[in-house]
Design a protein around this motif. Structure first.
Motif, PDB file in Angstrom:
ATOM      1  N   HIS A 100      48.147  22.346  31.200  1.00 21.25           N
ATOM      2  CA  HIS A 100      47.323  23.471  30.731  1.00 21.25           C
ATOM      3  C   HIS A 100      45.919  23.379  31.340  1.00 21.25           C
ATOM      4  CE1 HIS A 100      45.343  26.419  28.337  1.00 21.25           C
ATOM      5  NE2 HIS A 100      44.649  25.538  27.652  1.00 21.25           N
ATOM      6  N   VAL A 101      45.337  22.194  31.298  1.00 27.07           N
ATOM      7  CA  VAL A 101      43.983  22.014  31.852  1.00 27.07           C
ATOM      8  C   VAL A 101      43.956  22.365  33.333  1.00 27.07           C
ATOM      9  CG1 VAL A 101      42.336  20.195  32.490  1.00 27.07           C
ATOM     10  CG2 VAL A 101      43.204  20.301  30.165  1.00 27.07           C
ATOM     11  N   ASN A 102      44.898  21.796  34.073  1.00 28.22           N
ATOM     12  CA  ASN A 102      44.905  21.982  35.528  1.00 28.22           C
ATOM     13  C   ASN A 102      45.111  23.432  35.922  1.00 28.22           C
ATOM     14  OD1 ASN A 102      44.544  19.238  35.836  1.00 28.22           O
ATOM     15  ND2 ASN A 102      46.718  18.807  36.156  1.00 28.22           N
ATOM     16  N   HIS A 103      46.061  24.093  35.272  1.00 33.14           N
ATOM     17  CA  HIS A 103      46.340  25.468  35.662  1.00 33.14           C
ATOM     18  C   HIS A 103      45.214  26.403  35.259  1.00 33.14           C
ATOM     19  CE1 HIS A 103      50.412  23.891  36.324  1.00 33.14           C
ATOM     20  NE2 HIS A 103      50.530  24.885  37.174  1.00 33.14           N
ATOM     21  N   SER A 104      44.554  26.105  34.130  1.00 34.94           N
ATOM     22  CA  SER A 104      43.410  26.942  33.736  1.00 34.94           C
ATOM     23  C   SER A 104      42.326  26.904  34.803  1.00 34.94           C
ATOM     24  CB  SER A 104      42.847  26.469  32.399  1.00 34.94           C
ATOM     25  OG  SER A 104      43.848  26.514  31.406  1.00 34.94           O
ATOM     26  N   ILE A 105      42.110  25.727  35.379  1.00 33.77           N
ATOM     27  CA  ILE A 105      41.135  25.607  36.469  1.00 33.77           C
ATOM     28  C   ILE A 105      41.644  26.334  37.707  1.00 33.77           C
ATOM     29  CG2 ILE A 105      39.946  23.987  38.009  1.00 33.77           C
ATOM     30  CD1 ILE A 105      40.221  21.885  35.797  1.00 33.77           C
ATOM     31  N   PHE A 106      42.938  26.183  37.993  1.00 33.60           N
ATOM     32  CA  PHE A 106      43.535  26.734  39.211  1.00 33.60           C
ATOM     33  C   PHE A 106      43.369  28.246  39.297  1.00 33.60           C
ATOM     34  CE2 PHE A 106      45.885  26.610  42.952  1.00 33.60           C
ATOM     35  CZ  PHE A 106      47.112  27.261  42.907  1.00 33.60           C
ATOM     36  N   TRP A 107      43.613  28.946  38.150  1.00 36.99           N
ATOM     37  CA  TRP A 107      43.494  30.408  38.208  1.00 36.99           C
ATOM     38  C   TRP A 107      42.074  30.818  38.560  1.00 36.99           C
ATOM     39  CZ3 TRP A 107      48.160  30.480  38.806  1.00 36.99           C
ATOM     40  CH2 TRP A 107      49.119  30.066  37.864  1.00 36.99           C
ATOM     41  N   LYS A 108      41.099  30.024  38.106  1.00 38.17           N
ATOM     42  CA  LYS A 108      39.700  30.352  38.441  1.00 38.17           C
ATOM     43  C   LYS A 108      39.356  29.938  39.866  1.00 38.17           C
ATOM     44  CE  LYS A 108      38.279  29.270  33.836  1.00 38.17           C
ATOM     45  NZ  LYS A 108      37.546  28.259  33.149  1.00 38.17           N
ATOM     46  N   ASN A 109      40.124  29.011  40.417  1.00 41.30           N
ATOM     47  CA  ASN A 109      39.890  28.579  41.791  1.00 41.30           C
ATOM     48  C   ASN A 109      40.374  29.606  42.801  1.00 41.30           C
ATOM     49  OD1 ASN A 109      40.509  25.052  41.214  1.00 41.30           O
ATOM     50  ND2 ASN A 109      38.581  26.125  41.524  1.00 41.30           N
ATOM     51  N   LEU A 110      41.137  30.598  42.335  1.00 43.92           N
ATOM     52  CA  LEU A 110      41.700  31.591  43.250  1.00 43.92           C
ATOM     53  C   LEU A 110      41.031  32.935  42.999  1.00 43.92           C
ATOM     54  CD1 LEU A 110      45.469  30.693  42.729  1.00 43.92           C
ATOM     55  CD2 LEU A 110      44.062  30.035  44.675  1.00 43.92           C
ATOM     56  N   ALA A 111      40.909  33.716  44.064  1.00 43.67           N
ATOM     57  CA  ALA A 111      40.366  35.070  43.919  1.00 43.67           C
ATOM     58  C   ALA A 111      40.911  35.935  45.046  1.00 43.67           C
ATOM     59  CB  ALA A 111      38.838  35.035  43.985  1.00 43.67           C
ATOM     60  N   PRO A 112      41.112  37.224  44.755  1.00 46.61           N
ATOM     61  CA  PRO A 112      41.544  38.117  45.826  1.00 46.61           C
ATOM     62  C   PRO A 112      40.478  38.158  46.910  1.00 46.61           C
ATOM     63  CG  PRO A 112      41.649  39.200  43.679  1.00 46.61           C
ATOM     64  CD  PRO A 112      40.952  37.914  43.486  1.00 46.61           C
ATOM     65  N   VAL A 113      40.929  38.454  48.141  1.00 45.50           N
ATOM     66  CA  VAL A 113      40.009  38.490  49.274  1.00 45.50           C
ATOM     67  C   VAL A 113      38.875  39.474  49.014  1.00 45.50           C
ATOM     68  CG1 VAL A 113      39.814  39.110  51.707  1.00 45.50           C
ATOM     69  CG2 VAL A 113      41.757  37.771  50.931  1.00 45.50           C
ATOM     70  N   LYS A 114      39.212  40.638  48.431  1.00 42.89           N
ATOM     71  CA  LYS A 114      38.156  41.636  48.222  1.00 42.89           C
ATOM     72  C   LYS A 114      37.196  41.253  47.113  1.00 42.89           C
ATOM     73  CE  LYS A 114      41.013  44.517  45.284  1.00 42.89           C
ATOM     74  NZ  LYS A 114      42.118  45.374  45.328  1.00 42.89           N
ATOM     75  N   GLU A 115      37.481  40.176  46.403  1.00 40.81           N
ATOM     76  CA  GLU A 115      36.515  39.692  45.414  1.00 40.81           C
ATOM     77  C   GLU A 115      35.901  38.371  45.845  1.00 40.81           C
ATOM     78  OE1 GLU A 115      38.214  39.759  41.414  1.00 40.81           O
ATOM     79  OE2 GLU A 115      39.173  41.673  41.953  1.00 40.81           O
ATOM     80  N   GLY A 116      35.967  38.101  47.124  1.00 38.46           N
ATOM     81  CA  GLY A 116      35.303  36.903  47.639  1.00 38.46           C
ATOM     82  C   GLY A 116      36.221  35.740  47.906  1.00 38.46           C
ATOM     83  N   GLY A 117      37.514  35.929  47.723  1.00 42.66           N
ATOM     84  CA  GLY A 117      38.433  34.831  47.995  1.00 42.66           C
ATOM     85  C   GLY A 117      38.375  34.451  49.464  1.00 42.66           C
ATOM     86  N   GLY A 118      38.229  33.159  49.731  1.00 37.50           N
ATOM     87  CA  GLY A 118      38.212  32.692  51.107  1.00 37.50           C
ATOM     88  C   GLY A 118      36.830  32.632  51.708  1.00 37.50           C
ATOM     89  N   GLU A 119      35.843  33.273  51.078  1.00 37.46           N
ATOM     90  CA  GLU A 119      34.479  33.239  51.624  1.00 37.46           C
ATOM     91  C   GLU A 119      33.910  31.842  51.499  1.00 37.46           C
ATOM     92  OE1 GLU A 119      32.823  37.513  50.511  1.00 37.46           O
ATOM     93  OE2 GLU A 119      31.392  35.879  50.131  1.00 37.46           O
ATOM     94  N   PRO A 120      33.371  31.291  52.595  1.00 41.14           N
ATOM     95  CA  PRO A 120      32.891  29.907  52.571  1.00 41.14           C
ATOM     96  C   PRO A 120      31.775  29.722  51.544  1.00 41.14           C
ATOM     97  CG  PRO A 120      32.932  30.756  54.811  1.00 41.14           C
ATOM     98  CD  PRO A 120      33.199  31.908  53.921  1.00 41.14           C
ATOM     99  N   PRO A 121      31.645  28.529  51.004  1.00 39.06           N
ATOM    100  CA  PRO A 121      30.617  28.273  49.991  1.00 39.06           C
ATOM    101  C   PRO A 121      29.233  28.256  50.628  1.00 39.06           C
ATOM    102  CG  PRO A 121      31.737  26.244  50.564  1.00 39.06           C
ATOM    103  CD  PRO A 121      32.460  27.331  51.287  1.00 39.06           C
ATOM    104  N   LYS A 122      28.281  28.840  49.881  1.00 38.09           N
ATOM    105  CA  LYS A 122      26.907  28.773  50.381  1.00 38.09           C
ATOM    106  C   LYS A 122      26.122  27.882  49.435  1.00 38.09           C
ATOM    107  CE  LYS A 122      27.564  33.569  51.757  1.00 38.09           C
ATOM    108  NZ  LYS A 122      28.712  33.945  50.922  1.00 38.09           N
TER     109      LYS A 122
END
Lengths: 231, 289
Positions: A100-122
Motif C-alpha cells: 500500500h505504501v509503495n503503490h501510493s507513492i508510485f501513483w504520485k511518481n507518474l504523470a501524463p506527459v501533458k501534465e509534466g510527466g517526463g519533464e526533467p527536474p529543475k
C-alpha cells in the motif's frame, strides 16, 4: 446495599473495560485505495490503460484490503496478549502494508506527459542529481540497470538520505518499503518492477518498460518531497 | 579418473580431469575454425532448451499457447541462453551436472551469479513436466495413499498446496516434495529461483563424504536424482509471468485450474517411484575406481 454497590461498581468497571476495548478495536485506522490523479489511459503509450486499471483496481486494492484485515487481526491479538499471533502476522503486514505504501507513492511518481510527466527536474533536486550522478541520464541509466537486474519482484528507488543529505539509488525486494534499507531514507521516485507492472504490454522485456517509464515520471512531485525534506 | 556425464539437457562430455582444460580449449578452437567462414560467429552451448513434453497449445484452454510461447520461448529460453553465456566465460563450472551446478552455485546461501539462471532452467524443465494435457483430477493408488497418509486427505493436501501458493509473497514456486529421510510428503514454497535441491542437510553432506560418487543415474530418464533430502515431486510456478496473460492478477484461479486440469499425477507417480526405489534400496554401493 454495600454488596450491591460493590457489585455494580464491578459491573460498571467491566462495562467500561468492554467498551474501551470495543473503542480500541474501532479506533484502529483502516486504509482506503487512493484515487489516481489521472485517467487510466493517460500514461499511454508508456504504460497501457489496461495495466493501469488492473494495477490500481486489483493489485493495489488487494494490498489495501489485506492490510486492513491483517491490522484488525493484529489489534485483536495485541488486546488478547497473543504474542505468537502478533509475530505470525508480521510478514502479512510488511507485505500488504508495504504494498500500500509503495503503490501510493508510485501513483504520485507518474504523470501524463501533458501534465509534466517526463519533464526533467529543475531546482534543488536537479542540481543534486547532477552532483551525485553526473547528469539525469546518468541517474536514469543507473536506475534502469538496477531495475532490470533485480531478480524476482521488487522496486528500484531514488531516495534521499535525510541524515547524510545525499541521494541514493537502491532496490528493495517484494513489497519492502525503502525505509527497510535505511531508517533515514526518504523515497523520491520508485519504479515498480513486479511483472504485473509491465507484463501485459512488455511481456518479458523489462528493460523496454524501464526505458519508457521515464517518459511519464513526475519529477515535480519528487522535487517537492526533496525540498520539503531538505529544509 | 574419467567420467562421462550424460543428461539430455547437456552435451556429452568425456573428460579426463588432467587434460580437461586443454580439451575444452581445443573444442573451442575447432568450433571457431569450422564456423570461421560465417564471419567468426562463435556458438557455444553447455545446456540446451528442452521442449515441453506436449505441443505448446496442448494445455489450452487452461494455459494458453500464448503463455507457453512467452513463458517457455522467452523466459525459459532466456535463462538457458544467459546460463550458457556465463558458463562460456571460464572453465570453473565446467563439467557439472545440472543438480551439481545448482548446489555449487547456490554456495550455501551466498549464491554466485550463475545460480539464478541454472536454478531457473531446472525449475522450468521440472514445471513443464509436472503438467500434462488432460491432467488434474485425482492421483491414483500409491500416490493417493501416500498423500492421504501424510496429509490426512487429498482435500487437505489441496488446501495446503493452495494456501502455500497464495501466500508465496512475490515470485517463487510451490513444491510437493518427498522428504527422503522421513519418507513423507510435504508442501514447501520457495522464493525467486530457489528450489528444494539446495536444502541439503547435514546427513547428505556426511553421505557424500563416504561415497565419492554418490549420484544415482537413471539412464532411461532425463532427470538426475541425487542424494538430496527433499525430492521434488510436483511444482507450480507462481511468478506472475506464468499466469498473468491468462489470469491477470487472479492467482487463486490459476492455482485451482492447475490442480483441476493441469497437474500430471503420472509424472508425480514416476518421480515418487524412483525416489522411493532409491530410498528402499538404500545407498548405492558404487565401487570407487
Amino acid at each position: 446495599m454495600a454488596i450491591r454497590s460493590l457489585a455494580s461498581r464491578r459491573t460498571l468497571a467491566g462495562l467500561k473495560e468492554t467498551s474501551s476495548r470495543l473503542l480500541g478495536l474501532r479506533s484502529i485506522q483502516t486504509f482506503t485505495l487512493p484515487d489516481l490523479p489521472y485517467d487510466y489511459s493517460a500514461l499511454e503509450p508508456a504504460i497501457s490503460g489496461e495495466i493501469m486499471q488492473i494495477h490500481h483496481q486489483k493489485h493495489h486494492q488487494a494490498y489495501v484490503t489485506n492490510y486492513n484485515n491483517a491490522l484488525e487481526q493484529l489489534d485483536q491479538a495485541v488486546n488478547k496478549g497473543d504474542a505468537s499471533t502478533v509475530v505470525k502476522l508480521q510478514s502479512a503486514i510488511k507485505f500488504n502494508g508495504g504494498g500500500h505504501v509503495n503503490h501510493s507513492i508510485f501513483w504520485k511518481n507518474l504523470a501524463p506527459v501533458k501534465e509534466g510527466g517526463g519533464e526533467p527536474p529543475k531546482g534543488a533536486l536537479g542540481g543534486a542529481i547532477d552532483t551525485h550522478f553526473g547528469s539525469l541520464e546518468g541517474l536514469v541509466k543507473k536506475m534502469s540497470a538496477e531495475g532490470a537486474a533485480l531478480q524476482g519482484s521488487g522496486w528500484v528507488w531514488l531516495g534521499l538520505d535525510k541524515e547524510l543529505k545525499t541521494l541514493v539509488v537502491d532496490t528493495t525486494a517484494n513489497q519492502d518499503p525503502l525505509v527497510t534499507k535505511g531508517g533515514s531514507l526518504v523515497p523520491l521516485v520508485g519504479i515498480d518492477v513486479w511483472e504485473h507492472a509491465y507484463y501485459l504490454q512488455y511481456k518479458n522485456v523489462r528493460p523496454e518498460y524501464l526505458k519508457n517509464v521515464w517518459k511519464v515520471i513526475n519529477w515535480k512531485y519528487a522535487s517537492e518531497v526533496y525540498e520539503k525534506e531538505c529544509k | 579418473m574419467a567420467s562421462c556425464v550424460v543428461t539430455t539437457s547437456s552435451f556429452c562430455t568425456v573428460s579426463d580431469s588432467s587434460i580437461r582444460l586443454k580439451s575444452s580449449k581445443l573444442v573451442h578452437l575447432q568450433r571457431r575454425r569450422s564456423l570461421g567462414s560465417r564471419g567468426g560467429l562463435k556458438v557455444e552451448a553447455y545446456y540446451g532448451l528442452k521442449t515441453p513434453p506436449y505441443p505448446l497449445d496442448a494445455l489450452e484452454p487452461y494455459m494458453s499457447q500464448r503463455t507457453l510461447e512467452v513463458h517457455w520461448g522467452k523466459h525459459h529460453r532466456g535463462y538457458v541462453d544467459n546460463l550458457n553465456k556465463q558458463l562460456g566465460k571460464d572453465d570453473k563450472l565446467y563439467g557439472y551436472t545440472m543438480e551439481e551446478l545448482i548446489k555449487a552455485t547456490y554456495n550455501n546461501g551466498n549464491p554466485l551469479p550463475e545460480f539464478n539462471n541454472a536454478a531457473q532452467v531446472y525449475n522450468h524443465d521440472f514445471f513443464w513436466e509436472s503438467m500434462q494435457p488432460g491432467g488434474g483430477d485425482m492421483p491414483q493408488k500409491g500416490v493417493l495413499e501416500q498423500i492421504e497418509k501424510d496429509f490426512g486427505s487429498f482435500t487437505n493436501f489441496r488446501e495446503k498446496f493452495t494456501n502455500a501458493a497464495l501466500t508465496q509473497f512475490g515470485s517463487g514456486w510451490v513444491w510437493l516434495v518427498l522428504k527422503r529421510e522421513e519418507r513423507r510428503l510435504e508442501v514447501v514454497k520457495t522464493s525467486n529461483a530457489i528450489n528444494p535441491l539446495v536444502w541439503d542437510d547435514i546427513v547428505c553432506e556426511r553421505v557424500s563424504l563416504i561415497f565419492s560418487c554418490y549420484k544415482v543415474m537413471f539412464p532411461l530418464d532425463h532427470m538426475y536424482f541425487c542424494c538430496c533430502c527433499l525430492q521434488p515431486i510436483i511444482s507450480l510456478d507462481v511468478w506472475e509471468h506464468s499466469y498473468y496473460i491468462d489470469y491477470k492478477n487472479e492467482r487463486g484461479k490459476y492455482i485451482n485450474t492447475f490442480l483441476n486440469h493441469l497437474v500430471s499425477w503420472n509424472a508425480a507417480m514416476s518421480r515418487m517411484a524412483r525416489a522411493e526405489a532409491f530410498v528402499n534400496l538404500g545407498e548405492p554401493n558404487i565401487p570407487i575406481a
